[in-house]
Every structure is written in structure tokens, then in C-alpha cells.
Write a protein that holds these residues in place. Structure first.
Motif, PDB file in Angstrom:
ATOM      1  N   PRO A   1       0.818  -1.228   0.000  1.00 43.05           N
ATOM      2  CA  PRO A   1       0.000   0.000   0.000  1.00 43.05           C
ATOM      3  C   PRO A   1       0.847   1.272   0.000  1.00 43.05           C
ATOM      4  N   GLU A   2       1.954   1.240   0.749  1.00 44.41           N
ATOM      5  CA  GLU A   2       2.829   2.415   0.770  1.00 44.41           C
ATOM      6  C   GLU A   2       3.552   2.586  -0.575  1.00 44.41           C
ATOM      7  N   ILE A   3       3.923   1.462  -1.224  1.00 43.75           N
ATOM      8  CA  ILE A   3       4.522   1.551  -2.558  1.00 43.75           C
ATOM      9  C   ILE A   3       3.535   2.176  -3.534  1.00 43.75           C
ATOM     10  N   HIS A   4       2.260   1.827  -3.377  1.00 42.84           N
ATOM     11  CA  HIS A   4       1.224   2.445  -4.211  1.00 42.84           C
ATOM     12  C   HIS A   4       1.214   3.960  -4.009  1.00 42.84           C
ATOM     13  N   ASP A   5       1.327   4.393  -2.744  1.00 46.51           N
ATOM     14  CA  ASP A   5       1.329   5.833  -2.463  1.00 46.51           C
ATOM     15  C   ASP A   5       2.518   6.524  -3.128  1.00 46.51           C
ATOM     16  N   ILE A   6       3.665   5.838  -3.127  1.00 49.64           N
ATOM     17  CA  ILE A   6       4.857   6.404  -3.777  1.00 49.64           C
ATOM     18  C   ILE A   6       4.600   6.575  -5.267  1.00 49.64           C
ATOM     19  N   PHE A   7       4.020   5.558  -5.887  1.00 51.42           N
ATOM     20  CA  PHE A   7       3.711   5.647  -7.313  1.00 51.42           C
ATOM     21  C   PHE A   7       2.679   6.738  -7.600  1.00 51.42           C
ATOM     22  N   TYR A   8       1.684   6.867  -6.705  1.00 52.39           N
ATOM     23  CA  TYR A   8       0.663   7.915  -6.903  1.00 52.39           C
ATOM     24  C   TYR A   8       1.290   9.305  -6.878  1.00 52.39           C
ATOM     25  N   SER A   9       2.309   9.458  -6.021  1.00 53.04           N
ATOM     26  CA  SER A   9       2.982  10.764  -5.959  1.00 53.04           C
ATOM     27  C   SER A   9       3.677  11.077  -7.285  1.00 53.04           C
ATOM     28  N   ILE A  10       4.199  10.038  -7.947  1.00 53.26           N
ATOM     29  CA  ILE A  10       4.836  10.230  -9.254  1.00 53.26           C
ATOM     30  C   ILE A  10       3.791  10.586 -10.297  1.00 53.26           C
ATOM     31  N   LEU A  11       2.669   9.891 -10.245  1.00 51.99           N
ATOM     32  CA  LEU A  11       1.610  10.146 -11.236  1.00 51.99           C
ATOM     33  C   LEU A  11       1.049  11.563 -11.095  1.00 51.99           C
ATOM     34  N   ARG A  12       0.999  12.072  -9.861  1.00 49.75           N
ATOM     35  CA  ARG A  12       0.492  13.441  -9.665  1.00 49.75           C
ATOM     36  C   ARG A  12       1.385  14.467 -10.347  1.00 49.75           C
ATOM     37  N   GLU A  13       2.680  14.147 -10.445  1.00 48.14           N
ATOM     38  CA  GLU A  13       3.615  15.078 -11.093  1.00 48.14           C
ATOM     39  C   GLU A  13       3.708  14.860 -12.600  1.00 48.14           C
ATOM     40  N   ASP A  14       3.067  13.797 -13.074  1.00 43.46           N
ATOM     41  CA  ASP A  14       3.114  13.467 -14.504  1.00 43.46           C
ATOM     42  C   ASP A  14       1.928  14.146 -15.197  1.00 43.46           C
ATOM     43  N   GLU A  15       2.089  15.404 -15.555  1.00 39.32           N
ATOM     44  CA  GLU A  15       0.958  16.205 -16.056  1.00 39.32           C
ATOM     45  C   GLU A  15       0.420  15.707 -17.398  1.00 39.32           C
ATOM     46  N   TYR A  16       1.220  14.983 -18.160  1.00 39.96           N
ATOM     47  CA  TYR A  16       0.761  14.485 -19.469  1.00 39.96           C
ATOM     48  C   TYR A  16       0.232  13.038 -19.410  1.00 39.96           C
ATOM     49  N   GLY A  17       0.268  12.454 -18.234  1.00 37.86           N
ATOM     50  CA  GLY A  17      -0.242  11.086 -18.077  1.00 37.86           C
ATOM     51  C   GLY A  17       0.557  10.039 -18.844  1.00 37.86           C
ATOM     52  N   ILE A  18       1.852  10.313 -19.007  1.00 40.55           N
ATOM     53  CA  ILE A  18       2.704   9.416 -19.811  1.00 40.55           C
ATOM     54  C   ILE A  18       2.874   8.047 -19.152  1.00 40.55           C
ATOM     55  N   LEU A  19       2.930   8.037 -17.821  1.00 46.84           N
ATOM     56  CA  LEU A  19       3.231   6.795 -17.104  1.00 46.84           C
ATOM     57  C   LEU A  19       1.996   6.073 -16.572  1.00 46.84           C
ATOM     58  N   ASN A  20       0.809   6.581 -16.879  1.00 50.47           N
ATOM     59  CA  ASN A  20      -0.417   6.031 -16.289  1.00 50.47           C
ATOM     60  C   ASN A  20      -0.544   4.518 -16.475  1.00 50.47           C
ATOM     61  N   LYS A  21      -0.488   4.057 -17.720  1.00 54.92           N
ATOM     62  CA  LYS A  21      -0.703   2.633 -18.003  1.00 54.92           C
ATOM     63  C   LYS A  21       0.396   1.763 -17.407  1.00 54.92           C
ATOM     64  N   THR A  22       1.641   2.221 -17.535  1.00 51.41           N
ATOM     65  CA  THR A  22       2.776   1.434 -17.038  1.00 51.41           C
ATOM     66  C   THR A  22       2.700   1.253 -15.532  1.00 51.41           C
ATOM     67  N   ILE A  23       2.483   2.335 -14.813  1.00 55.64           N
ATOM     68  CA  ILE A  23       2.457   2.256 -13.353  1.00 55.64           C
ATOM     69  C   ILE A  23       1.214   1.520 -12.861  1.00 55.64           C
ATOM     70  N   SER A  24       0.101   1.710 -13.532  1.00 59.46           N
ATOM     71  CA  SER A  24      -1.112   0.978 -13.160  1.00 59.46           C
ATOM     72  C   SER A  24      -0.895  -0.532 -13.266  1.00 59.46           C
ATOM     73  N   ALA A  25      -0.213  -0.961 -14.332  1.00 57.16           N
ATOM     74  CA  ALA A  25       0.079  -2.379 -14.507  1.00 57.16           C
ATOM     75  C   ALA A  25       1.022  -2.890 -13.414  1.00 57.16           C
ATOM     76  N   ILE A  26       2.034  -2.093 -13.093  1.00 59.07           N
ATOM     77  CA  ILE A  26       2.979  -2.481 -12.037  1.00 59.07           C
ATOM     78  C   ILE A  26       2.255  -2.607 -10.701  1.00 59.07           C
ATOM     79  N   GLN A  27       1.391  -1.645 -10.396  1.00 64.63           N
ATOM     80  CA  GLN A  27       0.668  -1.677  -9.120  1.00 64.63           C
ATOM     81  C   GLN A  27      -0.223  -2.916  -9.012  1.00 64.63           C
TER      82      GLN A  27
END
Length: 619
Positions: free
Chosen positions: A320-346
Motif C-alpha cells: 500500500p505504501e509503494i502504491h502511495d509512492i507511485f501515486y505521488s509520481i503520477l500526480r507530477e506526470d501532467e501528461y499522463g505518460i506513465l499512467n498505463k505502465t504504473i497501473s500495470a505495475i501496481q
């Protein structure tokens, strides 16, 4: 129902041949007399292959003789598939209970030997179609046209199609409920569904095996007990330093000194980030996408250095904490470039978490590999994890799944072991909705198997069928090339196909032996049915032939010529009699010096024989 005989009048390249599929009766159709002759087979033994196996027939033949064509004809007869072959003059003989029936669109004469009950005629192929569950299995991938009816029109009527070609399409539909046969699905979608379902079928088989063995019922082959999950890290020197910093910071942040299981999850987390970095080399000309991927480890490192996390124990998950770390990265990704990749990893890490903190899990090799004991694993969680693995693009770049006989090893199964287990796992996956008998049809049964396993295949296969389908009568029809298969079957269980003048014909027996069961494998190999020119490989045969030709062309062979041109080529020949004959050929064209050398060699061989003889005399 048991299929006893099929007469093929005309089907594709085959015409006017009768296929005997019974070891109890022999059928022969006389086209000129319009007469079907029925007699009892010699040496019939009841329940020879097992209490529930009515018969096992092997269709064996040369390449191109029509084995697979015959098998497909049988499938169409049994399934009543959408595209029937319309062989209006065919004859099909089958048995239900104690009554023997035959199907023919025309009147034929029946000539019965004494003691054989009268055959009853049926006029509707539905009597054949719904009397048994037909299963077709093939491990080969047939590069046939996309629109071929064999694979794209459902299950060939009532047949349960377990061919690789069909499953490549059908597995997608099984997983998604979507139409698998539309043309706009990508190869990746089809392959991922097929690979996931194939692995799940194997997991289910191995779990079933484990349960049987726990009750004292051994499986016929040595099954792997573990599914190992190994992490793969980016070896790029450019990123080693930042990934090492990330590793240290993560272990410190989560305080996992006492938790090997959480260490594994951290390693999986680091491996997933290394995968994100690895993706950079596949990005062409998009600087913003490259920089977004490249910034991930730095952003994670910043998060770990600026946040605090409570201490954890073996019982608490860090995912769950790793998920929070990834969410913090996604919040800074204004173009949504990593959305699919990180969602799959999570999604995958979440599934992995259930196993790491479950029972019967071994964490090994510096927390970069876990071994799941298959018989004891949670079935639903394991299948979900496998589906996540194949569903998400890129997971295979940082995680490797493989079956193994022992925990904590990178040693996977051989291709032969996979080929053998796939046959069993696909059959094990068949859903049984009735108590109808089975007719199992297998194309190229021994494909990819080591000769030792070809030798054992019939023994293991009938053992598995007898155990798995105890409550069903089963008939087995398979095609094969292997004389090992032949040596396990009586001659009245074998259909031998040959090509003669471009036509397929039936051969009643091998040329060199009348009985095949328990026959010497070398005799079967050397029979002209298998090999027309002996047991020697074609490459060696050509090399030796060239050597003999060169020797014969020489007027005189000196010792120097022998040493430089012929000696090594003769010495590597394994057949001693042939080697001796070639040396004699050399001696005929040699001077005394070279003949003396050959004599010395022979004397050395004779001395070895004398020593063996003397030792035996002393004994």
C-alpha cells in the motif's frame, strides 16, 4: 460409443481406404462387391490398455502419407462440423454398448464371420455425433489460412478442440468474453491470453497431481512442485548508481531488516523502476517522454528522503505504501505518460503481495526469488497473479515465471517436459458435463519428446487417462512417427499409411516383422517403413561416401597422404566394422610402411581382446 471402422471413399488427397480402429474386429470393404467383411481380430485381449480404455490406435506413416488428413476426417465424422466433407459413399462402423451399428448412405452387403452379432444400420449421423465427447489435441502450430474452418468455426461441432491454433483464438474469448475471432485483435492480445491460460492449465494440473499424490496416487511423470518467480534487474551501467541508492533508501525507509518477504517486494519495486528506465531505449525522438521516464527514480528517492514510514513486521505489507509512492509520481506526470505502465505495475505487485505473505512461500537468493509450492498455494490468488502477469505489458521484462522441480533455482523445465505436461494439462482442463464416453484424438503425440520419453509415452498416457477419467469409457486415436510408439502396441492396434504412386495406401504390417508389440526398436527403425537407407545420419553417410570415393580415386596412398588427408576422417567413424573395411581399402593402395602402421593398429586391438579373454579365463 467406440469407433470401429471408417471407409473413406474420397476426402482431400485420400481415396478408397479403410481405417480399422478396433483391436477386437477386422473390417474390410470390397468396393467391387459392395461388401463389408467383418471378422474377429487375432490375439484380442480385453481391457488390454486399462479398465476404462476401450482401445488405443496409432496411425503411423511416412511424412505426407496422410496421417493428419485421416485424423481430420475422423473429427468431421464425429463432430458433424459446420463444413462437412460430404463423402456420400463413406462407411462408419461404431459400437454403443453391445450393439454394433454402421452408417452408410447406400445399401451394402454385410459378410459376418461366425459368432459376430448382426450389424444395425443407422441413417442419421446425429447418432454418431452425440454418442461420445470428442477431444482433439495438437501441440503443433499450423500456419493455415486465417479463415480455415478447422480452427475458426467453434469447436468443430461437438468436438472439444485443444489444438494450439484454436486455443490461440479461443483463450482470449474465455478470458474476456469478447469475440476472439474478429480480425482487429493484436498478436500481443492473443498471445497474452493464450500464454496465461496455458500456464493456468498447467497450474491446475499440477495442483490436481499434488492432491492425488498426497492420497498415494502417483502421477505417471515427475511433475514440478514449484512455480518460481524471479526478479530481473536492469544491467545498464548508466542506471546502476541511482538504482543502488534507491535500494538502500527503500530498505531504510521501510525498515525491513527482519523481513525477507518485504525485502522481496522492495526488490520487485526496484526491478519495476529499472524496467521503466529500460523503456527509454525504445522511445524515439520524444524528449518529454524520455525525461519523464528518467525522472522516476529521482522522484522516488526524493519521496523516500522527505517522508517517514512506521516500522513494519513480517505480518504487514509494504505494497500500500509503494502504491502511495507511485501515486505521488503520477500526480507530477501532467501528461499522463506513465499512467498505463504504473497501473500495470501496481496491479501486479498487489497480486504478488498476496503470495509473499501467504503460507508455503520460500524467499531465496538475496530476496530476488520466491518459490510457490503449487499443491498448497491459494488457487484463486495464483490464477489472478498469472493473469496480471500476462495482462500487463512489460512485466516479463522485470519478472520471470517458471516451473521447477526444486525451490530457489533458476533451472526451468525442458521443452520436452513442457510438451509432455501440456498434453496432460489440456486434457485435464476438459469440463465434463455428462457420462458419455470420450474419443481422444491426438496429432503427433510424441512431438518434442526425448526418445526416452517417447519410449515411456504410451505407458504414462494410459495411466493418466485411467486415473483422470475413471468414470468414462475412453477410446484413443493418435498419429505418430515414432517406432517407440509402435513397439508398445499390438499390430492390430496400428494403422500403417504409405504413399504409393502418389496415393495413400494401407499397409497391413511392417516388412521385417509381423508383430510390433515388444519388438526390438532397432528392427523397427531399420524397417523400410521408417528409414529407406539404414540408421546412419544423412550428413555422416555423405561424408563417409565421399571419403570412400576419394580413397578409390587415389593411385597410391603414402604414409604422409594418409596422415594428412585420411587418418582423422577414418578415426572419427564409430562403426568399427565400417572403419576396418575402409582401412583395408587404404591398405590396398598403400606402401609397406603404411601397411605396417595399419597392422600395428590391428595388433593393438587384438592385444586388448587377448587381455579381456585372459581375464575371463581367470574368473
Amino acid at each position: 460409443m467406440e469407433l470401429l471402422y471408417i471407409y473413406i471413399k474420397q476426402y482431400k488427397s485420400i481415396s478408397k481406404i479403410g481405417i480399422n480402429l478396433s483391436n477386437e474386429f477386422k473390417f474390410q470393404f470390397d468396393e467391387n462387391e459392395n461388401e463389408l467383411i467383418v471378422s474377429r481380430a487375432e490375439h484380442y485381449i480385453s481391457e488390454f490398455f486399462g479398465a476404462n480404455i476401450t482401445n488405443l490406435t496409432a496411425i503411423i506413416g511416412e511424412n505426407g502419407a496422410g496421417k493428419t488428413t485421416v485424423l481430420r476426417y475422423i473429427i468431421e465424422c464425429l463432430s458433424g462440423g459446420i463444413h462437412n466433407h460430404h463423402d456420400e459413399n463413406s462407411i462408419v462402423v461404431f459400437r454403443k454398448g453391445t450393439q454394433i451399428f454402421y452408417f452408410s448412405t447406400r445399401e451394402i452387403n454385410i459378410n459376418l464371420s461366425s459368432g459376430i452379432s448382426k450389424l444395425k444400420r443407422v441413417l442419421n449421423t446425429e447418432d454418431i455425433k452425440y454418442s461420445a465427447i470428442t477431444i482433439f489435441l495438437s501441440n503443433t502450430f499450423d500456419p493455415t489460412s486465417y479463415y480455415t474452418n478447422d480452427y475458426l468455426h467453434g469447436q468443430l461441432g461437438e468436438t472439444k478442440n485443444l489444438s494450439s491454433q484454436y486455443l490461440l483464438y479461443a483463450d482470449y474469448q474465455n478470458r474476456t468474453g469478447e469475440d476472439a475471432f474478429r480480425t482487429n485483435l493484436t498478436y500481443e492480445q492473443r498471445f497474452s491470453a493464450f500464454a496465461a491460460e496455458e500456464m493456468i492449465r498447467m497450474v491446475r494440473l499440477l495442483r490436481w497431481v499434488g492432491q492425488k499424490e498426497a492420497k498415494g496416487v502417483p502421477f505417471p511423470v515427475n511433475p514440478p512442485s514449484y512455480l518460481n518467480i524471479s526478479l530481473i534487474f536492469n544491467e545498464n551501467e548508466e542506471y546502476k548508481s541511482i538504482l543502488k541508492k534507491l535500494q538502500n533508501a527503500s530498505e531504510s525507509y521501510f525498515n525491513v531488516r527482519k523481513s525477507e518477504r518485504n525485502k522481496f517486494l522492495i526488490n520487485a519495486f526496484i526491478a519495476s523502476i529499472s524496467y521503466i528506465l529500460n523503456e527509454i531505449k525504445f522511445i524515439v525522438g520524444e524528449d518529454i517522454i524520455k525525461s519523464t521516464h528518467e525522472s522516476v527514480p529521482k522522484r522516488v528517492l526524493n519521496y523516500l528522503n522527505t517522508h517517514k514510514y512506521r516500522d513494519t513486521t513480517d505480518k504487514n505489507s509494504i505494497v500500500p505504501e509503494i502504491h502511495d509512492i507511485f501515486y505521488s509520481i503520477l500526480r507530477e506526470d501532467e501528461y499522463g505518460i506513465l499512467n498505463k505502465t504504473i497501473s500495470a505495475i501496481q496491479g501486479f505487485l498487489e497480486g504478488l503481495d498476496k503470495f509473499v505473505h501467504g503460507r508455503n512461500i520460500n524467499v531465496l537468493r538475496e530476496s530476488s526469488l520466491i518459490s510457490i509450492e503449487l499443491p498448497k498455494a491459494n488457487k484463486k490468488d495464483l490464477e489472478n497473479l498469472i493473469e496480471e502477469y500476462y495482462e500487463a505489458k512489460g512485466i516479463s521484462s522485470y519478472v520471470d515465471f517458471f516451473f521447477s522441480h526444486s525451490p530457489g533455482t533458476n533451472s526451468s523445465l525442458s521443452s520436452g517436459e513442457y510438451a509432455l505436461l501440456l498434453i496432460f494439462s489440456r486434457l485435464n482442463s476438459v469440463k465434463i458435463d455428462s457420462k458419455n464416453p470420450f474419443i481422444i484424438l491426438i496429432d503427433e503425440a510424441e512431438l518434442a519428446l526425448h526418445p526416452q520419453w517417447q519410449k515411456q509415452f504410451i505407458y504414462h498416457f494410459v495411466d493418466f487417462i485411467e486415473t483422470r477419467f475413471t468414470n468414462h469409457k475412453v477410446q484413443i486415436i493418435l498419429t505418430a512417427h515414432s517406432p517407440f510408439i509402435l513397439s508398445d502396441l499390438p499390430s492390430n492396434c496400428i494403422v500403417l499409411l504409405k504413399k504409393k504412386d502418389g496415393k495413400t495406401i494401407i499397409s497391413d504390417s511392417l516388412q521385417s516383422v509381423k508383430e510390433t508389440f515388444g519388438a526390438n526398436i532397432h528392427e523397427l527403425f531399420t524397417d523400410a517403413f521408417f528409414l529407406q537407407d539404414g540408421l546412419m545420419g544423412e550428413f555422416s553417410r555423405k561424408k563417409i561416401s565421399d571419403l570412400i570415393h576419394e580413397i578409390r580415386e587415389e593411385n597410391r596412398i603414402s604414409l604422409e597422404d594418409f596422415e594428412s588427408k585420411f587418418k582423422n576422417r577414418i578415426e572419427i567413424i564409430g562403426e568399427q566394422f565400417l572403419k576396418a573395411k575402409i582401412l583395408e581399402l587404404v591398405a590396398e593402395k598403400s606402401d609397406v610402411q603404411l601397411i605396417d602402421r595399419i597392422i600395428d593398429r590391428r595388433n593393438s586391438e587384438i592385444e586388448v581382446l587377448r587381455q579381456i579373454r585372459n581375464r575371463k579365463k581367470d574368473d
